[in-house]
Write a protein that holds these residues in place. Structure first.
Motif, PDB file in Angstrom:
ATOM      1  N   VAL A 292       0.532  -1.898   0.287  1.00 21.10           N
ATOM      2  CA  VAL A 292      -0.140  -0.059   0.087  1.00 21.10           C
ATOM      3  C   VAL A 292       0.747   1.571   0.164  1.00 21.10           C
ATOM      4  O   VAL A 292       0.107   2.788  -0.647  1.00 21.10           O
ATOM      5  CB  VAL A 292      -1.316  -0.016   0.736  1.00 21.10           C
ATOM      6  CG1 VAL A 292      -1.479   1.150   1.067  1.00 21.10           C
ATOM      7  CG2 VAL A 292      -2.143  -1.371   0.721  1.00 21.10           C
ATOM      8  N   ALA A 293       1.845   1.268   1.112  1.00 19.47           N
ATOM      9  CA  ALA A 293       2.764   2.446   0.360  1.00 19.47           C
ATOM     10  C   ALA A 293       3.830   2.414  -0.466  1.00 19.47           C
ATOM     11  O   ALA A 293       3.863   3.469  -1.103  1.00 19.47           O
ATOM     12  CB  ALA A 293       3.831   2.626   1.308  1.00 19.47           C
ATOM     13  N   GLN A 294       4.031   1.200  -1.191  1.00 26.19           N
ATOM     14  CA  GLN A 294       4.436   1.735  -2.385  1.00 26.19           C
ATOM     15  C   GLN A 294       3.776   1.825  -3.767  1.00 26.19           C
ATOM     16  O   GLN A 294       4.320   3.695  -4.334  1.00 26.19           O
ATOM     17  CB  GLN A 294       5.203  -0.023  -3.334  1.00 26.19           C
ATOM     18  CG  GLN A 294       5.580   0.091  -3.841  1.00 26.19           C
ATOM     19  CD  GLN A 294       5.629  -1.170  -4.711  1.00 26.19           C
ATOM     20  OE1 GLN A 294       5.125  -2.202  -4.580  1.00 26.19           O
ATOM     21  NE2 GLN A 294       6.976  -1.435  -5.613  1.00 26.19           N
ATOM     22  N   ASN A 295       2.078   1.957  -3.492  1.00 27.87           N
ATOM     23  CA  ASN A 295       1.178   2.595  -4.503  1.00 27.87           C
ATOM     24  C   ASN A 295       1.115   3.975  -3.820  1.00 27.87           C
ATOM     25  O   ASN A 295       1.227   4.850  -4.685  1.00 27.87           O
ATOM     26  CB  ASN A 295       0.015   1.445  -4.307  1.00 27.87           C
ATOM     27  CG  ASN A 295       0.401  -0.018  -4.815  1.00 27.87           C
ATOM     28  OD1 ASN A 295       1.517  -0.579  -5.834  1.00 27.87           O
ATOM     29  ND2 ASN A 295      -0.661  -0.829  -4.853  1.00 27.87           N
ATOM     30  N   THR A 296       1.226   4.300  -2.913  1.00 24.66           N
ATOM     31  CA  THR A 296       1.303   5.347  -2.553  1.00 24.66           C
ATOM     32  C   THR A 296       1.624   6.375  -2.992  1.00 24.66           C
ATOM     33  O   THR A 296       1.858   7.708  -3.190  1.00 24.66           O
ATOM     34  CB  THR A 296       0.814   5.207  -0.726  1.00 24.66           C
ATOM     35  OG1 THR A 296       0.068   4.727  -0.077  1.00 24.66           O
ATOM     36  CG2 THR A 296       0.174   7.176  -0.507  1.00 24.66           C
ATOM     37  N   TYR A 297       2.474   5.889  -2.660  1.00 19.94           N
ATOM     38  CA  TYR A 297       4.323   6.664  -3.235  1.00 19.94           C
ATOM     39  C   TYR A 297       4.321   7.161  -5.032  1.00 19.94           C
ATOM     40  O   TYR A 297       4.459   7.940  -5.703  1.00 19.94           O
ATOM     41  CB  TYR A 297       5.774   5.965  -3.220  1.00 19.94           C
ATOM     42  CG  TYR A 297       6.354   5.990  -2.255  1.00 19.94           C
ATOM     43  CD1 TYR A 297       7.036   7.430  -2.152  1.00 19.94           C
ATOM     44  CD2 TYR A 297       6.470   5.475  -1.515  1.00 19.94           C
ATOM     45  CE1 TYR A 297       7.305   8.007  -0.826  1.00 19.94           C
ATOM     46  CE2 TYR A 297       7.613   5.527   0.323  1.00 19.94           C
ATOM     47  CZ  TYR A 297       7.585   6.997  -0.242  1.00 19.94           C
ATOM     48  OH  TYR A 297       8.697   7.973   1.171  1.00 19.94           O
ATOM     49  N   ALA A 298       3.716   5.932  -5.567  1.00 19.69           N
ATOM     50  CA  ALA A 298       3.851   5.434  -6.853  1.00 19.69           C
ATOM     51  C   ALA A 298       2.225   6.891  -7.716  1.00 19.69           C
ATOM     52  O   ALA A 298       2.790   7.703  -8.464  1.00 19.69           O
ATOM     53  CB  ALA A 298       3.175   4.507  -7.462  1.00 19.69           C
ATOM     54  N   VAL A 299       1.519   7.357  -6.958  1.00 21.47           N
ATOM     55  CA  VAL A 299       0.197   7.838  -7.062  1.00 21.47           C
ATOM     56  C   VAL A 299       0.714   9.266  -6.192  1.00 21.47           C
ATOM     57  O   VAL A 299       0.469  10.351  -7.155  1.00 21.47           O
ATOM     58  CB  VAL A 299      -1.110   7.059  -5.992  1.00 21.47           C
ATOM     59  CG1 VAL A 299      -2.644   7.991  -6.111  1.00 21.47           C
ATOM     60  CG2 VAL A 299      -1.887   6.111  -6.536  1.00 21.47           C
TER      61      VAL A 299
END
Length: 146
Positions: A107-114
């Motif tokens: 989730v943190a990785q996807n939050t960075y991407a967004v």
């Protein structure tokens, strides 16, 4: 960012590559061996509701990533110690701790991407993140089985 999830994926899938060795050396059956994956999944029954909240409102992206990465690393160390000391219960506990951080780290990785990419590039970034982690993992898994 593409390799943030690599360690988590590698540690998650590693027991499956060594299943026959685990079953032989630890004298466990398939049902007990599969508990390693169940212990990983059980914390995420609750954390799926709170992981994003903790990252967005409590810790922030940077600290959330660090905290959940520490859970992943600590869980894997405990799991490895269980293997060294031939204590299957310790391996199960390590997988539980690992599970606390594993999916929330994604989730943190996807939050960075967004937060870093907008619009059309976002789908490409999500694809690259997953592909990089899985390509490297697949190469390592095939060489370790040969």
């Amino acid at each position: 960012m593409c390799f943030l999830g690599f360690g988590s994926y590698f540690c998650y899938d590693n027991p499956a590559a060594l299943q026959s060795q685990f079953k032989r050396d630890m004298q466990v059956n398939t049902t007990k061996f599969m508990l390693l994956y169940a212990w990983y999944s059980w914390p995420n029954v609750v954390l799926c509701f709170f992981g994003g909240f903790l990252i967005d409102r409590v810790f922030g992206i940077r600290w959330g990533t660090i905290i959940f990465s520490c859970f992943v690393c600590t869980g894997q160390v405990v799991f490895a110690l269980g293997g060294i000391f031939n204590a299957f219960w310790l391996m199960e506990f390590g997988r539980f701790v690992f599970g606390i951080g594993g999916e929330s780290l994604a989730v943190a990785q996807n939050t960075y991407a967004v937060s870093w990419f907008k619009g059309k590039e976002l789908n490409l970034v999500f694809g690259l993140q997953l592909s990089m982690a899985r390509i490297v993992l697949d190469r390592g898994a095939h060489t370790s089985l040969d």
